[in-house]
Scaffold this active site. Structure first.
Site, mmCIF file in Angstrom:
data_model
loop_
_atom_site.group_PDB
_atom_site.id
_atom_site.type_symbol
_atom_site.label_atom_id
_atom_site.label_comp_id
_atom_site.label_asym_id
_atom_site.label_seq_id
_atom_site.Cartn_x
_atom_site.Cartn_y
_atom_site.Cartn_z
ATOM 1 N N ASP A 53 -4.623 0.656 -9.606
ATOM 2 C CA ASP A 53 -6.059 0.397 -9.720
ATOM 3 C C ASP A 53 -6.489 0.117 -11.154
ATOM 4 O O ASP A 53 -7.275 -0.795 -11.418
ATOM 5 C CB ASP A 53 -6.847 1.592 -9.177
ATOM 6 C CG ASP A 53 -6.451 1.925 -7.747
ATOM 7 O OD1 ASP A 53 -5.825 1.066 -7.099
ATOM 8 O OD2 ASP A 53 -6.752 3.043 -7.293
ATOM 9 N N GLU B 265 0.832 -1.207 0.000
ATOM 10 C CA GLU B 265 0.000 0.000 0.000
ATOM 11 C C GLU B 265 0.865 1.256 0.000
ATOM 12 O O GLU B 265 1.868 1.331 0.708
ATOM 13 C CB GLU B 265 -0.881 -0.033 1.254
ATOM 14 C CG GLU B 265 -2.282 0.444 1.020
ATOM 15 C CD GLU B 265 -3.066 -0.418 0.037
ATOM 16 O OE1 GLU B 265 -3.074 -0.094 -1.167
ATOM 17 O OE2 GLU B 265 -3.670 -1.405 0.476
ATOM 18 N N HIS B 266 0.436 2.218 -0.808
ATOM 19 C CA HIS B 266 1.146 3.488 -0.956
ATOM 20 C C HIS B 266 2.577 3.268 -1.428
ATOM 21 O O HIS B 266 3.495 3.977 -1.008
ATOM 22 C CB HIS B 266 1.139 4.281 0.361
ATOM 23 C CG HIS B 266 -0.201 4.923 0.625
ATOM 24 N ND1 HIS B 266 -0.564 6.115 0.053
ATOM 25 C CD2 HIS B 266 -1.263 4.517 1.349
ATOM 26 C CE1 HIS B 266 -1.803 6.430 0.437
ATOM 27 N NE2 HIS B 266 -2.252 5.463 1.227
HETATM 28 C C1 GLA Z 1 -5.214 4.633 -4.330
HETATM 29 C C2 GLA Z 1 -4.419 4.945 -5.588
HETATM 30 C C3 GLA Z 1 -3.447 3.830 -5.890
HETATM 31 C C4 GLA Z 1 -2.587 3.485 -4.683
HETATM 32 C C5 GLA Z 1 -3.452 3.287 -3.451
HETATM 33 C C6 GLA Z 1 -2.640 3.116 -2.194
HETATM 34 O O1 GLA Z 1 -6.034 3.527 -4.548
HETATM 35 O O2 GLA Z 1 -5.276 5.107 -6.679
HETATM 36 O O3 GLA Z 1 -2.649 4.172 -6.993
HETATM 37 O O4 GLA Z 1 -1.609 4.454 -4.474
HETATM 38 O O5 GLA Z 1 -4.341 4.375 -3.260
HETATM 39 O O6 GLA Z 1 -1.881 1.964 -2.263
#
Ligand code: GLA
Length: 739
Positions: free
Chosen positions: A520, A381-382
């Site tokens: 995503d 994540e992130h």
């Molecule tokens: C959102 C963003 C993704 C990613 C996540 C965190 O979903 O669209 O690109 O950075 O946050 O992992």
């Protein structure tokens, strides 16, 4: 020799492809023979399958005289981002044969070819070896990566085996490595069987047909030869000319191996002994024979990986048509794209769609439906916007865009209940609507395509509906962007390769003001039923990783909206800037370089970061660096179906997002605690945080209990009743568009 402990951070293996053979029976360089419906050779299918099974690098062993031809023919692989390098197999080798015998023309054989590739292999980590002219099937590579990540003690080599009868040719006798198996399932010895073919006549006593050599050549787990019915026996001879007869279901080695680097010095030692024995000009140093000798001498153990999935190969010209027909079938069934490497960068990946999948010319569509799933991120994540791999899966819930094609370049949408209708033109500059307006995701898709050079002469009108919960951290917004892009492309009879589209839509979505990464959109476009997706960036690549049976992903909303374009936007963008500042202050070129370092180097970088960075940046840095390493470990855990380990990594990820990255909330923490307390193997927030959802990994048998606990202890006290929340997510296929 010490056992290979399943390393905490197993390296991903490199695939060495042996393509220096002389194709004597085939008559021309069969390694590049186009056999797939789009003209791909079998070695390209090997690369394609192995990449999806988790091999990031490839070394092609070729003869010097053929190197240019291979480089030219395989250029599209490099364009598509495949990490391909070449190693030339010569007769001379600085360490091993400084002066080859003058009469020798024949290459030294497969064992030597592996030694020729050694210089091109990474210093650490396992590697695999395959023949360029065999098709092993995707399952074979998946078995191999899984086994290489967690080898049994003292196993230094592995080989994929197939039922012998499935590997014969209708056009003539073939050579195969016949495996004898020990009681623990590892290799006892391997004998090269030559001129092997099915025995066609009536059963007869076996007196003359048994091997009489020092090595009995009855292989595998077949019953004794006398009891084997004629129809299930294979006959041939040994290299020494002795007749042999083995069960048709014996395990045959077709040259797909896995090795740890400790095998290389052993091979070199055996090759020196081979040379010292003054071999004849036609004698070869075979890999299979050498592994068998090392096993028999107790120098290592070799695991066997029986695989049922269809092996195919081209030994005789007559085999080609059969292989081509099977590849066409697999392509029609959607296992392979017709063109394996169009997932490339640049305008070449935008095409006019002229044919239907059945080969007929299509008529301009008048209406269609585009569906694009949401996602949950399992771990990582992130870190996508820091260029580090992530591990999401596409959901069985999607955004559904039902449209009719308009003659004019305009987009006109009816609103769903919560959002009003809107329209905009495609032939004028596309400006954003006020922040938070849902039309911005459709505008982002249109603008992204136009910026990429896609001509959008026709427009679309229609309705957006769907089953992905909105603003719950499940990426409904990216699903809307993906569905809109597919609808526009379809209306204009255009196609853009999935990965290219994912990359351009990730850039395009920044139109809404969030400087998001690329996870995503790639997850929504490239989802694969039953699989998680390892997504790598720069260049974008997707590798599918099977999710073991018997486990469930429970998705629980925290009841706080996580709107990308809303309040979370600034907090998200700030995190992103902090990450950039942290890595820049440390003078590092990339996060990948930090995350891929060995243990000692990683510890020293962490120590330097701790001293050099102010407290907040240090915490952000620590999250990204450790989360990056957790993704590698989690992928390995998933591949070996070690879900307890996967769950622990999820818990560590959540703690780090809460304490170091500061993106969790009290409600998300509570969901995680309740789920773990009710027996989940792991739980964490998913997506950007600041609200949204958490996920819990549970054994199927405890998932109902976890769901009930969340309903009783989290939702009911907040006045939320009913069975909408939480829900179980199933890994699903990616976006589609149909007429
Ligand atoms: C959102 C963003 C993704 C990613 C996540 C965190 O979903 O669209 O690109 O950075 O946050 O992992």
């Amino acid at each position: 020799m010490r056992g290979a402990e399943p390393a905490a951070r197993p390296e991903r293996p490199t695939l060495v492809i042996l393509a220096a053979g002389r194709s004597t029976r085939f008559g021309r360089a069969k390694q590049l023979e186009p056999v797939g419906p789009g003209g791909a050779s079998l070695l390209e299918y090997a690369v394609y399958d192995a990449m999806r099974a988790g091999f990031p690098r490839f070394v092609l062993v070729v003869r010097e005289s053929q190197r240019d031809e291979f480089e030219a023919r395989l250029a599209p692989l490099r364009t598509a981002g495949v990490g391909l390098s070449f190693a030339c197999q010569r007769l001379a080798h600085a360490d091993l044969v400084p002066l080859p015998p003058s009469g020798r023309v024949r290459p030294w054989g497969t064992g030597f070819a592996v030694l020729a590739a050694a210089a091109a292999l990474p210093r650490r980590g396992p590697f695999a070896v395959c023949n360029a002219d065999d098709f092993y099937g995707r399952a074979a590579y998946e078995n191999l990566t899984r086994a290489l990540a967690a080898p049994p003690p003292e196993v230094r080599a592995l080989t994929v085996t197939y039922p012998l009868a499935d590997t014969l040719s209708g056009s003539g006798g073939v050579s195969r490595g016949l495996c004898e198996v020990q009681s623990d399932g590892t290799l006892r010895r391997m004998t090269e069987g030559l001129d092997l073919h099915l025995e066609r006549h009536v059963p007869r006593p076996m007196s003359g047909a048994k091997s009489t050599g020092a090595r009995p050549a009855v292989a595998g787990h077949a019953a004794g030869p006398e009891s084997t019915a004629a129809a299930s026996a294979v006959v041939g001879r040994t290299a020494a000319g002795m007749p042999l007869r083995v069960g048709a279901d014996s395990q045959a080695c077709l040259g797909l191996w896995g090795f740890y680097p400790e095998v290389l010095p052993l091979l070199a030692e055996r090759f020196r002994a081979f040379i010292a024995g003054d071999p004849g000009d036609d004698e070869e140093f075979y890999l299979s024979e050498t592994v068998s000798d090392l096993v028999e001498d107790g120098r290592m153990r070799c695991g066997l990986l029986p695989t049922e999935e269809g092996w195919m190969g081209i030994t005789f010209p007559g085999d080609r048509a059969e292989v081509a027909a099977s590849l066409r079938e697999l392509t029609e069934a959607g296992v392979y794209p017709a063109d394996l490497w169009t997932r490339s960068v640049g305008p070449a990946s935008v095409r006019r769609r002229t044919e239907t999948p059945h080969g007929r010319r299509s008529r301009a569509p008048s209406r269609g439906v585009a569906t694009a799933p949401g996602r949950i991120n399992l771990i990582g994540e992130h870190i996508d916007y820091n260029g580090l791999p992530v591990l999401p899966m596409a959901l069985d819930r999607d955004v559904r865009f039902t449209f009719e094609v308009l003659r004019e370049p305009a987009v006109e949408l009816d609103g769903a209940a919560a959002h009003g209708p809107f329209a905009f033109r495609l032939d004028r500059p596309i400006e954003p609507a006020p922040q938070g307006h849902w039309s911005n995701y459709v505008r982002a898709a249109a603008r992204g395509l136009l910026d990429h050079g896609v001509e959008l002469k026709r427009g679309i009108g229609g309705t957006v509906a769907g089953t992905v919960p909105v603003a719950e951290g499940l990426s409904s917004s990216s699903a809307l962007v993906v569905a809109s892009a597919l609808a526009l492309l379809h209306a204009n009879e255009m196609e853009v390769d999935a990965l290219e589209l994912a990359a351009l839509l990730a850039r395009a979505e920044r139109f809404v003001g969030v400087r998001g990464g690329g996870m995503d959109q790639a997850a929504s476009l490239c989802g694969a039923k039953g699989h998680a997706l390892r997504i790598d960036f720069d260049p974008l690549r997707v590798t599918i990783v099977p999710v073991p049976e018997g486990w469930r992903w429970v998705v629980a909303s925290s009841l706080a909206r996580a709107e990308k374009a809303g309040a979370a936007r600034e907090a998200y963008n700030t995190r992103r800037s902090q990450c950039t500042e942290a890595i820049e202050r440390l003078g590092r070129a990339s996060w990948l370089e930090v995350v891929d370092a060995d243990e000692a180097e990683f510890a020293s970088v962490m120590e330097r970061a701790r001293r050099a960075l102010p407290p907040t940046l240090w915490r952000r840095f620590r999250h990204v660096a450790r989360e990056g390493r957790r993704v590698t470990e989690a992928e390995a855990a998933l591949r070996r179906a070690d879900m307890a380990a996967f769950g622990r990594l999820m818990n560590a990820s959540h703690a780090s997002l809460r304490d170091d990255f500061g993106v969790s909330t009290a409600a998300l923490d509570e969901i995680v605690d309740v789920a773990l307390d009710a027996g989940a193997a792991g739980a964490r927030l998913t997506g950007a945080g600041f609200g949204g959802s958490a996920i819990a990994l549970c054994r199927a048998s405890v998932s109902d209990g976890v769901i009930a606990a969340l309903r009783d202890r989290f939702y009911a006290p907040r006045g939320v009743v009913g069975d909408r929340l939480p829900f179980v997510a199933t890994p699903s296929n990616g976006a589609t568009v149909t007429s």
